[in-house]
Design an enzyme around this catalytic site. Structure first.
Site, PDB file in Angstrom:
ATOM      1  N   CYS A  24      -4.780   5.963  -3.921  1.00 49.20           N
ATOM      2  CA  CYS A  24      -3.997   5.041  -3.890  1.00 49.20           C
ATOM      3  C   CYS A  24      -3.144   5.092  -3.968  1.00 49.20           C
ATOM      4  O   CYS A  24      -2.699   5.179  -5.787  1.00 49.20           O
ATOM      5  CB  CYS A  24      -5.161   4.253  -4.610  1.00 49.20           C
ATOM      6  SG  CYS A  24      -4.091   2.884  -4.969  1.00 49.20           S
ATOM      7  N   CYS A  80       0.667  -1.388   0.309  1.00 48.48           N
ATOM      8  CA  CYS A  80      -0.364  -0.031   0.255  1.00 48.48           C
ATOM      9  C   CYS A  80       1.337   1.171  -0.295  1.00 48.48           C
ATOM     10  O   CYS A  80       1.965   1.046   0.959  1.00 48.48           O
ATOM     11  CB  CYS A  80      -0.785  -0.258   1.377  1.00 48.48           C
ATOM     12  SG  CYS A  80      -2.055   1.909   1.527  1.00 48.48           S
TER      13      CYS A  80
END
Length: 290
Positions: free
Chosen positions: A218, A85
């Site tokens: 993101c 991530c």
């Protein structure tokens, strides 16, 4: 286990995370516990959870301990495990700085997607070396309602399908995963980015993150979008020897993505710690067993 567990809350371009410091990997965090903590109504709330563990104390990271002292044991908001991530790494590094485990300058962080190099700048921005993108062969299509688009398959340590659209509203509500084909392209699901042009070297995206739904940002998705946009624009730094930089607007802010001639991708953006406190262990146990 003590009756209370320390936590912090942070975000990177409004991609938000519950942070659980656990240097010795002593806290059991099954999927139900993670989902309870990330619940925005009944828990603390977050797109995901950053479990902060020393690499040597975690079986999945012990082999990286010589390169990186700390392991980002990242979980999606539904409790599932993710490889990587990008926004999470920036927030993870900011936590390490706050806790006195890191200072301004360079830092290595172990992830399931490999060891990532992080730079903590004086101005507060955090730059993450995101590694190289892999662009698997084969056509991919994503759909929303009656509309379908060709998508670029990009892997940033986790899978992405990048579709270019005329209007970001065409992505729909993104509450459920957009259908894609062929199914074999993403056997474990995929993060889907919908991208619209904003100007030269400037795009905007909306994203459905696998296991989390639509999120405000993101990091790996922004990197995948920059690579897919560069190839669409006929640019490949590994061929031309010239780096390519894109400004990527996400609903929660702006990220700057650079692909270097060696194929390495760097992502720069903010990372903020907004709160800290304690989790009641009895509540967590009850929420987990409910």
């Amino acid at each position: 286990m003590s009756t209370r567990i320390a936590f912090l809350k942070g975000h990177g371009t409004e991609n938000d995370f519950v942070i659980v410091p656990d240097p010795e990997n002593a806290i059991d965090l099954p999927p139900a516990a993670v989902a309870a903590l990330c619940d925005r109504r009944a828990g603390i709330g977050g797109d995901g959870l950053l479990h902060v563990v020393r690499s040597a104390a975690h079986p999945e990271a012990a082999g990286m301990a010589a390169e990186a002292e700390w392991f980002m044991d990242y979980r999606n908001g539904d409790g599932s495990i993710a490889e990587m991530c990008g926004n999470g790494v920036r927030v993870f590094a900011r936590y390490l700085q706050r806790a006195g485990h890191a200072t301004e300058g360079d830092l290595a962080v172990a992830t399931r997607g490999g060891v990532k190099t992080v730079h903590l700048a004086k101005n507060g921005d955090v730059t993450v070396g995101m590694g190289r993108a892999v662009l698997p062969d084969g056509d991919v299509t994503v759909s929303v309602g009656e509309r379908s688009w060709p998508a670029r398959n990009v892997n940033m340590g986790n899978p992405h399908a990048v579709a270019f659209v005329d209007d970001l509203a065409h992505a729909g509500d993104l509450l459920s995963p957009p259908p894609f084909s062929p199914a074999a392209a993403y056997p474990d699901g995929v993060n889907v980015e919908f991208v619209a042009d904003r100007g030269p070297g400037h795009v905007a995206l909306r994203v459905h993150e696998r296991g989390s739904g639509e999120t405000r940002s993101c990091g790996t998705g922004a990197c995948a979008v920059a690579v897919a946009t560069a190839r669409r624009d006929g640019a490949d730094p590994t061929v031309t020897g010239t780096p390519v930089t894109y400004t990527v607007d996400v609903p929660g802010g702006t990220l700057v993505i650079t692909e270097r001639p060696d194929g390495e991708i760097e992502m720069t953006g903010p990372a903020v710690i907004v709160a800290e406190g304690e989790i009641d262990a009895d509540w967590l146990e009850a929420a987990t067993s409910a």
